[in-house]
Motif scaffolding. Sequence first.
Motif, PDB file in Angstrom:
ATOM      1  N   VAL A  64       0.846  -1.201   0.000  1.00 47.59           N
ATOM      2  CA  VAL A  64       0.000   0.000   0.000  1.00 47.59           C
ATOM      3  C   VAL A  64       0.879   1.247   0.000  1.00 47.59           C
ATOM      4  O   VAL A  64       0.603   2.222  -0.712  1.00 47.59           O
ATOM      5  CB  VAL A  64      -0.941   0.007   1.218  1.00 47.59           C
ATOM      6  N   ARG A  65       1.965   1.208   0.788  1.00 54.31           N
ATOM      7  CA  ARG A  65       2.902   2.339   0.798  1.00 54.31           C
ATOM      8  C   ARG A  65       3.516   2.515  -0.594  1.00 54.31           C
ATOM      9  O   ARG A  65       3.705   3.649  -1.057  1.00 54.31           O
ATOM     10  CB  ARG A  65       3.987   2.124   1.850  1.00 54.31           C
ATOM     11  N   TRP A  66       3.821   1.413  -1.247  1.00 53.20           N
ATOM     12  CA  TRP A  66       4.394   1.469  -2.603  1.00 53.20           C
ATOM     13  C   TRP A  66       3.430   2.155  -3.568  1.00 53.20           C
ATOM     14  O   TRP A  66       3.845   2.965  -4.404  1.00 53.20           O
ATOM     15  CB  TRP A  66       4.698   0.048  -3.092  1.00 53.20           C
ATOM     16  N   ILE A  67       2.139   1.866  -3.447  1.00 53.25           N
ATOM     17  CA  ILE A  67       1.127   2.458  -4.323  1.00 53.25           C
ATOM     18  C   ILE A  67       1.124   3.982  -4.201  1.00 53.25           C
ATOM     19  O   ILE A  67       1.174   4.700  -5.205  1.00 53.25           O
ATOM     20  CB  ILE A  67      -0.276   1.904  -3.995  1.00 53.25           C
ATOM     21  N   PHE A  68       1.124   4.487  -2.954  1.00 50.17           N
ATOM     22  CA  PHE A  68       1.040   5.927  -2.751  1.00 50.17           C
ATOM     23  C   PHE A  68       2.366   6.631  -3.014  1.00 50.17           C
ATOM     24  O   PHE A  68       2.395   7.742  -3.543  1.00 50.17           O
ATOM     25  CB  PHE A  68       0.536   6.236  -1.341  1.00 50.17           C
ATOM     26  N   ASP A  69       3.465   5.986  -2.646  1.00 49.11           N
ATOM     27  CA  ASP A  69       4.780   6.603  -2.841  1.00 49.11           C
ATOM     28  C   ASP A  69       5.124   6.795  -4.316  1.00 49.11           C
ATOM     29  O   ASP A  69       5.872   7.710  -4.675  1.00 49.11           O
ATOM     30  CB  ASP A  69       5.877   5.748  -2.186  1.00 49.11           C
ATOM     31  N   ASN A  70       4.581   5.923  -5.194  1.00 42.42           N
ATOM     32  CA  ASN A  70       4.955   5.941  -6.605  1.00 42.42           C
ATOM     33  C   ASN A  70       3.853   6.423  -7.545  1.00 42.42           C
ATOM     34  O   ASN A  70       4.050   6.455  -8.762  1.00 42.42           O
ATOM     35  CB  ASN A  70       5.385   4.535  -7.041  1.00 42.42           C
ATOM     36  N   ALA A  71       2.698   6.802  -6.991  1.00 47.28           N
ATOM     37  CA  ALA A  71       1.539   7.135  -7.832  1.00 47.28           C
ATOM     38  C   ALA A  71       1.797   8.297  -8.784  1.00 47.28           C
ATOM     39  O   ALA A  71       1.328   8.284  -9.927  1.00 47.28           O
ATOM     40  CB  ALA A  71       0.329   7.442  -6.951  1.00 47.28           C
ATOM     41  N   LEU A  72       2.558   9.310  -8.344  1.00 51.74           N
ATOM     42  CA  LEU A  72       2.739  10.504  -9.162  1.00 51.74           C
ATOM     43  C   LEU A  72       3.961  10.441 -10.070  1.00 51.74           C
ATOM     44  O   LEU A  72       3.885  10.786 -11.253  1.00 51.74           O
ATOM     45  CB  LEU A  72       2.834  11.753  -8.270  1.00 51.74           C
ATOM     46  N   LEU A  73       5.097   9.996  -9.530  1.00 53.40           N
ATOM     47  CA  LEU A  73       6.326  10.047 -10.317  1.00 53.40           C
ATOM     48  C   LEU A  73       6.605   8.715 -11.025  1.00 53.40           C
ATOM     49  O   LEU A  73       6.419   8.591 -12.237  1.00 53.40           O
ATOM     50  CB  LEU A  73       7.508  10.439  -9.432  1.00 53.40           C
ATOM     51  N   ALA A  74       7.025   7.714 -10.287  1.00 53.25           N
ATOM     52  CA  ALA A  74       7.449   6.453 -10.905  1.00 53.25           C
ATOM     53  C   ALA A  74       6.357   5.782 -11.716  1.00 53.25           C
ATOM     54  O   ALA A  74       6.613   5.204 -12.776  1.00 53.25           O
ATOM     55  CB  ALA A  74       7.957   5.504  -9.816  1.00 53.25           C
ATOM     56  N   ASN A  75       5.116   5.861 -11.225  1.00 58.95           N
ATOM     57  CA  ASN A  75       4.019   5.161 -11.903  1.00 58.95           C
ATOM     58  C   ASN A  75       3.168   6.053 -12.804  1.00 58.95           C
ATOM     59  O   ASN A  75       2.106   5.640 -13.263  1.00 58.95           O
ATOM     60  CB  ASN A  75       3.108   4.488 -10.865  1.00 58.95           C
ATOM     61  N   TRP A  76       3.653   7.277 -13.064  1.00 61.28           N
ATOM     62  CA  TRP A  76       2.926   8.138 -14.008  1.00 61.28           C
ATOM     63  C   TRP A  76       3.882   8.997 -14.828  1.00 61.28           C
ATOM     64  O   TRP A  76       4.199   8.667 -15.960  1.00 61.28           O
ATOM     65  CB  TRP A  76       1.914   9.021 -13.262  1.00 61.28           C
ATOM     66  N   LEU A  77       4.386  10.092 -14.239  1.00 61.39           N
ATOM     67  CA  LEU A  77       5.201  11.033 -15.013  1.00 61.39           C
ATOM     68  C   LEU A  77       6.497  10.412 -15.526  1.00 61.39           C
ATOM     69  O   LEU A  77       6.946  10.715 -16.636  1.00 61.39           O
ATOM     70  CB  LEU A  77       5.509  12.270 -14.157  1.00 61.39           C
ATOM     71  N   ALA A  78       7.119   9.547 -14.728  1.00 62.86           N
ATOM     72  CA  ALA A  78       8.380   8.922 -15.139  1.00 62.86           C
ATOM     73  C   ALA A  78       8.183   7.479 -15.597  1.00 62.86           C
ATOM     74  O   ALA A  78       9.153   6.770 -15.830  1.00 62.86           O
ATOM     75  CB  ALA A  78       9.377   8.969 -13.970  1.00 62.86           C
ATOM     76  N   TYR A  79       6.945   7.046 -15.729  1.00 67.84           N
ATOM     77  CA  TYR A  79       6.680   5.650 -16.091  1.00 67.84           C
ATOM     78  C   TYR A  79       7.231   5.341 -17.479  1.00 67.84           C
ATOM     79  O   TYR A  79       7.054   6.097 -18.422  1.00 67.84           O
ATOM     80  CB  TYR A  79       5.173   5.382 -16.065  1.00 67.84           C
ATOM     81  N   GLY A  80       7.915   4.226 -17.576  1.00 67.10           N
ATOM     82  CA  GLY A  80       8.492   3.827 -18.861  1.00 67.10           C
ATOM     83  C   GLY A  80       9.574   4.773 -19.341  1.00 67.10           C
ATOM     84  O   GLY A  80       9.774   4.936 -20.545  1.00 67.10           O
ATOM     85  N   GLY A  81      10.290   5.409 -18.402  1.00 67.65           N
ATOM     86  CA  GLY A  81      11.337   6.343 -18.806  1.00 67.65           C
ATOM     87  C   GLY A  81      10.792   7.685 -19.268  1.00 67.65           C
ATOM     88  O   GLY A  81      11.448   8.401 -20.018  1.00 67.65           O
ATOM     89  N   GLY A  82       9.580   8.020 -18.812  1.00 69.00           N
ATOM     90  CA  GLY A  82       9.000   9.321 -19.157  1.00 69.00           C
ATOM     91  C   GLY A  82       8.302   9.336 -20.503  1.00 69.00           C
ATOM     92  O   GLY A  82       8.401  10.304 -21.264  1.00 69.00           O
ATOM     93  N   VAL A  83       7.550   8.272 -20.809  1.00 61.73           N
ATOM     94  CA  VAL A  83       6.878   8.172 -22.109  1.00 61.73           C
ATOM     95  C   VAL A  83       5.858   9.295 -22.310  1.00 61.73           C
ATOM     96  O   VAL A  83       5.658   9.774 -23.434  1.00 61.73           O
ATOM     97  CB  VAL A  83       6.210   6.789 -22.264  1.00 61.73           C
ATOM     98  N   LEU A  84       5.234   9.758 -21.236  1.00 63.98           N
ATOM     99  CA  LEU A  84       4.273  10.855 -21.354  1.00 63.98           C
ATOM    100  C   LEU A  84       4.957  12.109 -21.881  1.00 63.98           C
ATOM    101  O   LEU A  84       4.400  12.837 -22.721  1.00 63.98           O
ATOM    102  CB  LEU A  84       3.621  11.143 -19.994  1.00 63.98           C
ATOM    103  N   GLY A  85       6.176  12.364 -21.426  1.00 71.21           N
ATOM    104  CA  GLY A  85       6.931  13.516 -21.909  1.00 71.21           C
ATOM    105  C   GLY A  85       7.238  13.405 -23.394  1.00 71.21           C
ATOM    106  O   GLY A  85       7.196  14.405 -24.129  1.00 71.21           O
ATOM    107  N   LEU A  86       7.568  12.203 -23.858  1.00 72.05           N
ATOM    108  CA  LEU A  86       7.830  11.992 -25.288  1.00 72.05           C
ATOM    109  C   LEU A  86       6.606  12.337 -26.124  1.00 72.05           C
ATOM    110  O   LEU A  86       6.706  12.990 -27.165  1.00 72.05           O
ATOM    111  CB  LEU A  86       8.230  10.534 -25.540  1.00 72.05           C
TER     112      LEU A  86
END
Length: 515
Positions: A68-90
């Motif tokens: 559960v801590r992993w879910i909240f700790d990574n929801a914004l950066l690792a699991n969204w904005l930086a997910y897949g090496g920052g695919v959203l930015g591409l």
Amino acid sequence: MRKKDGKKSSVVEMIGKRIPDPVIIFIILYVVTFLLSVFWGGLTFGESVVGGETIKYSINNMAEAENVRWIFDNALLANWLAYGGGVLGLILIVMFGVGIAEDSGLLATLIKKISMKCSDKWLPILLVFLGIMSSVASDAGYIILIPLAGLLYAGIKKNPLIGMAAAFAGVSAGFSANLIPATPIDVIVGSNAEIFAAAQGVPFMSSRGTPLSVPYMNYYFIVVSTIVLSIVGAWVTIKIVAPKLEKQSFIIPDDLDLEEFTVKPEENIGLISAVVGLVFGIVIIVALYFGPLAPYADVNGKMITPFTNNIILMITIVFFMPGLFYGVAIKKYNNSQAIVMGLARQISNMGYVIVLTFFCYNFLALLTKSNIGTYITYLGATFLENLGFGEWPMLLIIGFILTTAVINLFVGGLSSKWLLLGPIFIPMLYRVHPEMTPDMVAAAFRVADSSTNIITPMMSYTGVILAYMRKYKPEFTLGNLIGVMFPYSVVFLIVWTILLLIFFQLGLPLGPAGV
């Protein structure tokens, strides 16, 4: 079921309206995956990998405090904005370049310029070709090319619906094809395919054993597809659609304005400026390639290729400069603020994508962390192997294409469908047969996703196209539209599938190798 105007809704339309928005689907899938991880927590299963080694996996209970801590700790950066090496930015940065070329009016002017110079004989193939190419300009094909096609046919005293059908087939049914590399579609499909493959340990390599390039992994196939579909679309227009529509009546509205689709003098000047901008952009690219972004060997002797690693930014520059020069020349961008607002307008159109990726990428991360995705892949691959599909890889391709084509009738949007289907089918089909590599599955998806766009009422522009056509035939209905476009859809799906099977059977590369 009847609409408010008394007309019956099609079965596809009724089913489609009951399917929730993809964002809601991903929220539901997130909750379901979380609950399944609780119920199946601790379950172990084996998966036979290509090398013959059997790896034991277990389902992680995501309700445990650590998870559960992993879910909240990574929801914004690792699991969204930086997910897949920052695919959203591409995805967003590509829209900077393509977006300014569209916002300035450059792409629309190019479509008008080329269309108005074509002879009657070549109109069908040109309209289909321009329709295919217009996918890089998002709305331009629908808003500019299709009504322009009707006008061109009206000008030669033929049923305007013939030209509009040909253009619509190219714009929508040929949506995934193009001659231009690294389009937003290429980036969305390729970057997410890399994520889906990495999530379950599928090598991001072609069947030839070469690494895949994210924006170019289907480029050879897409180029050939553009040529083939242009020819096929013209053939369907001339042999099937035109003979049918030529027998039908149509009207020419009194308010038809030819000037609306002519290239104005200032736009011609803008095109010259766009060429200068293109040359300037190429000069920048060349200077970077032979200068600070030139290949070099690191301390370990490994070759580093900064230019190739930043190819998305290079493509953005190539699109941005002509659009900028054109906008300045026609005085649309008369100050820096206008340019900034032009970029902002294009990024604002990506708002839905930003919302979609937040829920989708967090769902995909949960699917990977819990190992539910791996378990689904294991069950699906085992089922297909037991049916004997491992010995018939071509049936896997055909089956996936048909499945996606049917889903496309009810769920619109390339991105949302790829994010739904890719995480499951890329690893699953690879486990069944090692030649079902990420680039092959992505190519099959693109074939299916495009071909049935023109026969579903769920496509976002269906109502717009219907309104365009009613200008020349007021009694034209949705059923009439689907009837006219059906031959294009069927022929495109069959020919495009055969083309992909030829690539597969002959072992032809779908795109250039990556680094």
